[in-house]
Design a protein around this motif. Structure first.
Motif, mmCIF file in Angstrom:
data_model
loop_
_atom_site.group_PDB
_atom_site.id
_atom_site.type_symbol
_atom_site.label_atom_id
_atom_site.label_comp_id
_atom_site.label_asym_id
_atom_site.label_seq_id
_atom_site.Cartn_x
_atom_site.Cartn_y
_atom_site.Cartn_z
ATOM 1 N N SER A 38 -43.683 -78.323 -30.008
ATOM 2 C CA SER A 38 -45.119 -78.233 -30.282
ATOM 3 C C SER A 38 -45.917 -79.275 -29.515
ATOM 4 C CB SER A 38 -45.376 -78.407 -31.780
ATOM 5 O OG SER A 38 -44.803 -79.605 -32.255
ATOM 6 N N ALA A 39 -45.228 -80.281 -28.948
ATOM 7 C CA ALA A 39 -45.894 -81.337 -28.183
ATOM 8 C C ALA A 39 -44.839 -82.097 -27.400
ATOM 9 C CB ALA A 39 -46.647 -82.293 -29.118
ATOM 10 N N VAL A 40 -45.290 -82.879 -26.439
ATOM 11 C CA VAL A 40 -44.424 -83.847 -25.778
ATOM 12 C C VAL A 40 -45.116 -85.205 -25.814
ATOM 13 C CG1 VAL A 40 -43.210 -82.213 -24.281
ATOM 14 C CG2 VAL A 40 -45.352 -83.252 -23.510
ATOM 15 N N ALA A 41 -44.315 -86.249 -25.907
ATOM 16 C CA ALA A 41 -44.826 -87.622 -25.872
ATOM 17 C C ALA A 41 -44.354 -88.266 -24.576
ATOM 18 C CB ALA A 41 -44.331 -88.411 -27.075
ATOM 19 N N VAL A 42 -45.297 -88.684 -23.744
ATOM 20 C CA VAL A 42 -44.975 -89.309 -22.462
ATOM 21 C C VAL A 42 -45.268 -90.808 -22.587
ATOM 22 C CG1 VAL A 42 -45.335 -89.249 -19.970
ATOM 23 C CG2 VAL A 42 -45.666 -87.162 -21.329
ATOM 24 N N GLU A 43 -44.247 -91.623 -22.408
ATOM 25 C CA GLU A 43 -44.361 -93.065 -22.624
ATOM 26 C C GLU A 43 -44.583 -93.805 -21.309
ATOM 27 O OE1 GLU A 43 -41.745 -96.804 -24.453
ATOM 28 O OE2 GLU A 43 -40.763 -94.936 -23.825
ATOM 29 N N TYR A 44 -45.482 -94.802 -21.356
ATOM 30 C CA TYR A 44 -45.771 -95.650 -20.200
ATOM 31 C C TYR A 44 -45.481 -97.109 -20.528
ATOM 32 C CZ TYR A 44 -47.796 -91.427 -18.335
ATOM 33 O OH TYR A 44 -47.949 -90.140 -17.890
ATOM 34 N N GLY A 45 -45.564 -97.940 -19.518
ATOM 35 C CA GLY A 45 -45.198 -99.342 -19.677
ATOM 36 C C GLY A 45 -46.288 -100.226 -20.231
ATOM 37 N N ASP A 46 -47.465 -99.673 -20.454
ATOM 38 C CA ASP A 46 -48.557 -100.463 -20.992
ATOM 39 C C ASP A 46 -49.502 -99.530 -21.754
ATOM 40 O OD1 ASP A 46 -50.150 -102.647 -21.542
ATOM 41 O OD2 ASP A 46 -50.228 -103.346 -19.462
ATOM 42 N N VAL A 47 -50.477 -100.104 -22.430
ATOM 43 C CA VAL A 47 -51.423 -99.315 -23.211
ATOM 44 C C VAL A 47 -52.228 -98.411 -22.282
ATOM 45 C CG1 VAL A 47 -53.407 -99.417 -24.770
ATOM 46 C CG2 VAL A 47 -51.535 -101.069 -25.004
ATOM 47 N N VAL A 48 -52.334 -97.139 -22.644
ATOM 48 C CA VAL A 48 -52.966 -96.126 -21.802
ATOM 49 C C VAL A 48 -54.459 -96.044 -22.104
ATOM 50 C CG1 VAL A 48 -52.997 -93.660 -21.227
ATOM 51 C CG2 VAL A 48 -50.817 -94.816 -21.690
ATOM 52 N N ASN A 49 -55.241 -95.819 -21.048
ATOM 53 C CA ASN A 49 -56.684 -95.621 -21.184
ATOM 54 C C ASN A 49 -56.946 -94.151 -21.514
ATOM 55 O OD1 ASN A 49 -59.431 -95.373 -20.969
ATOM 56 N ND2 ASN A 49 -59.585 -96.247 -18.917
ATOM 57 N N PRO A 50 -57.312 -93.813 -22.743
ATOM 58 C CA PRO A 50 -57.503 -92.399 -23.113
ATOM 59 C C PRO A 50 -58.723 -91.765 -22.469
ATOM 60 C CG PRO A 50 -58.182 -93.825 -24.922
ATOM 61 C CD PRO A 50 -57.562 -94.722 -23.882
ATOM 62 N N VAL A 108 -49.160 -84.811 -25.744
ATOM 63 C CA VAL A 108 -49.657 -83.574 -25.141
ATOM 64 C C VAL A 108 -49.301 -82.444 -26.095
ATOM 65 C CG1 VAL A 108 -49.614 -82.096 -23.096
ATOM 66 C CG2 VAL A 108 -49.217 -84.569 -22.867
ATOM 67 N N GLU A 109 -50.291 -81.964 -26.849
ATOM 68 C CA GLU A 109 -50.047 -80.900 -27.815
ATOM 69 C C GLU A 109 -50.167 -79.532 -27.149
ATOM 70 O OE1 GLU A 109 -52.161 -81.101 -31.466
ATOM 71 O OE2 GLU A 109 -51.609 -83.179 -31.881
ATOM 72 N N LEU A 110 -49.312 -78.605 -27.584
ATOM 73 C CA LEU A 110 -49.188 -77.292 -26.959
ATOM 74 C C LEU A 110 -49.653 -76.183 -27.902
ATOM 75 C CD1 LEU A 110 -45.642 -78.000 -25.531
ATOM 76 C CD2 LEU A 110 -47.829 -78.276 -24.340
ATOM 77 N N ASP A 111 -49.988 -75.050 -27.330
ATOM 78 C CA ASP A 111 -50.495 -73.919 -28.099
ATOM 79 C C ASP A 111 -49.444 -73.464 -29.114
ATOM 80 O OD1 ASP A 111 -51.556 -71.601 -29.083
ATOM 81 O OD2 ASP A 111 -51.638 -70.545 -27.168
ATOM 82 N N PRO A 112 -49.736 -73.571 -30.418
ATOM 83 C CA PRO A 112 -48.735 -73.198 -31.425
ATOM 84 C C PRO A 112 -48.528 -71.696 -31.551
ATOM 85 C CG PRO A 112 -50.787 -73.783 -32.501
ATOM 86 C CD PRO A 112 -50.977 -74.077 -31.038
ATOM 87 N N ASN A 113 -49.432 -70.900 -31.008
ATOM 88 C CA ASN A 113 -49.348 -69.449 -31.170
ATOM 89 C C ASN A 113 -48.581 -68.759 -30.052
ATOM 90 O OD1 ASN A 113 -50.981 -69.419 -33.571
ATOM 91 N ND2 ASN A 113 -52.750 -69.791 -32.256
ATOM 92 N N GLN A 114 -48.180 -69.526 -29.039
ATOM 93 C CA GLN A 114 -47.476 -68.928 -27.912
ATOM 94 C C GLN A 114 -46.017 -68.657 -28.266
ATOM 95 O OE1 GLN A 114 -46.895 -71.451 -24.516
ATOM 96 N NE2 GLN A 114 -46.808 -69.754 -23.070
ATOM 97 N N ASN A 115 -45.515 -67.506 -27.879
ATOM 98 C CA ASN A 115 -44.112 -67.152 -28.118
ATOM 99 C C ASN A 115 -43.251 -67.767 -27.027
ATOM 100 O OD1 ASN A 115 -41.724 -65.991 -28.964
ATOM 101 N ND2 ASN A 115 -42.219 -63.939 -28.209
ATOM 102 N N ALA A 116 -43.077 -69.092 -27.110
ATOM 103 C CA ALA A 116 -42.308 -69.835 -26.112
ATOM 104 C C ALA A 116 -41.943 -71.194 -26.691
ATOM 105 C CB ALA A 116 -43.119 -70.018 -24.824
ATOM 106 N N GLY A 117 -40.960 -71.837 -26.080
ATOM 107 C CA GLY A 117 -40.581 -73.178 -26.487
ATOM 108 C C GLY A 117 -39.689 -73.243 -27.707
ATOM 109 N N TRP A 118 -39.070 -72.137 -28.099
ATOM 110 C CA TRP A 118 -38.204 -72.121 -29.279
ATOM 111 C C TRP A 118 -36.956 -72.963 -29.046
ATOM 112 C CZ3 TRP A 118 -40.685 -69.905 -33.231
ATOM 113 C CH2 TRP A 118 -41.655 -68.932 -32.949
ATOM 114 N N THR A 119 -36.488 -73.618 -30.082
ATOM 115 C CA THR A 119 -35.357 -74.540 -29.944
ATOM 116 C C THR A 119 -34.041 -73.968 -30.449
ATOM 117 O OG1 THR A 119 -35.612 -75.558 -32.132
ATOM 118 C CG2 THR A 119 -36.950 -76.463 -30.334
#
Length: 423
Positions: A38-50, A108-119
């Protein structure tokens, strides 16, 4: 700075900020028909500017494979996942308010209604029916299409570049998935007569042994039974285990203990006997309101429920049977004698278990109640029955009657409102 592989190399730019993607973590959610990214978390080496992020900063691809409809060979086939939200968090987790807070993780949140990304994928096929498991190696891929910046040092400007855009580089996840709600379930097992019953259970966040909580026993389908390789799949493969933990499904805020065993598929009576023994032990070990013990089933799980209801009707305050097998006359008589409230649902065009099974259940239970002198009105309070046409299913698996059942929510609210008479 590296431009290939699963992560950027670390370094420092002229402003002294750490460079590069440190990790990519999939975040999963269980929806009606199972768990998907449903989302991915991308980590960086310092605080990110949103302020320098938007939904075009990243693109995500994931599998088109769905174990209900596709052969396992389709697993590597990827499709674009629409990005619906992008924000910053302190950990690799989504936020209910979807707002940025100071942190090193871009969510990064993803479209919950899409028929994809099943685990969930096929595990084994010991019979003509296969079992399933959660994929330990998710194919999710992420592309950083624009520069990601750190917080500006003096409160103005973009800040240092934490990772440069790499629109030609697709990166796989580097961290173990964060499985929302599923990761909160604990493992247990019960041994009796040489048979082992593995199970997972979920206690309320502020569980208090001095209180008493309703218990929801979730009995899964054949494919979610234990095959030696697929622990916890009965929680992830479809919604019935996690729904009882969420007000959006139950319609209320009451804390519920959820107990989700995995059947061994060795036969209804033997498994039901083991199930009842395990349940008796669980009721001793945890703070369960014995007047509010419920069972909900998917497909094969109905066989265990019918046997358990007949064997120990004193245990159950009610049941919800979705897309299941038919009760037999003896079981119906025992259920009617105990007046266990039931709601039975089934898809009209169920391709695995014909609708006639549910209709036979309705007939046998109605006759059993009538034989005990119950009026039609009285029977109507004890036995609810719903058939679903194809249009009621948000995915075209017409065997999965739990789909429209749980999405409607009426049966869930009704079940939690049942209780056994005071002893």
């Amino acid at each position: 700075m590296a431009t290939s592989g699963v992560a950027y190399g670390s370094g420092r730019d002229d402003a002294g900020a750490n460079e590069g993607i440190r990790s990519i973590t999939p975040i999963t959610t269980v929806y009606t028909y199972g768990q998907k990214v449903s989302a991915v978390a991308v980590e960086y080496g310092d605080v990110v500017n949103p302020r320098e992020l938007d939904n075009s900063t990243f693109s995500v691809q994931d599998t088109l494979y769905n174990f209900r409809f596709n052969p396992i060979e389709d697993l590597p086939e990827l499709t674009d996942r629409p990005v619906v939200r992008t924000y910053v968090n302190t950990t690799a987790a989504t936020r209910a308010d979807h707002r940025s807070v100071p942190g090193r993780y871009v969510i990064v949140e993803l479209d919950p209604n899409q028929n994809a990304g099943w685990t969930v994928i096929v595990s084994k096929c010991p019979t003509f029916l296969c079992t399933v498991k959660v994929n330990p190696d998710l194919p999710t891929r992420v592309v950083q299409r624009r520069n990601v910046y750190g917080q500006p040092r003096y409160g103005a400007g973009r800040g240092p570049v934490l990772a440069k855009a790499a629109p030609g580089t697709s990166r796989r996840a580097t961290g173990k998935a964060v499985n929302q709600l599923v990761d909160e379930f604990r493992y247990g097992s019960y041994l009796s007569g040489g048979m082992v019953l593995p199970y997972h259970y979920h206690l309320p966040k502020n569980y208090d042994p001095a209180k008493k909580y309703p218990l929801m026993l979730v009995l899964p389908g054949h494919g979610m039974g234990w095959d030696g390789d697929n622990l916890l799949v009965q929680v992830a493969a479809d919604i019935p285990a996690t729904a009882w933990l969420q007000p959006k499904w139950t319609g209320g805020n009451e804390d519920v203990i959820v107990l989700a065993p995995q059947n061994q598929r060795v036969g209804g009576p033997a498994e039901a006997d083991l199930l009842v023994k395990m349940l008796d032990q669980f009721l001793t070990d945890f703070a369960v309101d014995r007047r509010r013990v419920y069972a909900t089933t998917v497909s094969y799980g109905s066989q265990l429920a019918w046997n358990a209801f007949a064997k120990r009707p004193d245990l159950f305050a009610g049941g919800l049977v979705t897309g299941g097998f038919a009760v037999n006359a003896g079981q119906a008589a025992a259920i009617a004698a105990a007046e266990i409230p039931l709601w039975v649902t089934h898809g009209v065009h169920d391709h695995l278990l014909n609708i006639s099974l549910a209709r036979n259940t309705r007939t046998l239970l109605t006759d059993a109640y009538a034989a005990r002198g119950k009026t039609p009105e009285q029977i109507g309070t004890l036995l609810h029955y719903t058939e679903y046409e194809d249009a009621a299913f948000s995915l075209p698996d017409y065997h999965a009657a739990y789909g429209p059942t749980y999405e409607d929510g009426a049966a869930l609210r009704w079940l939690l409102g049942r209780s056994r008479p005071q002893a």
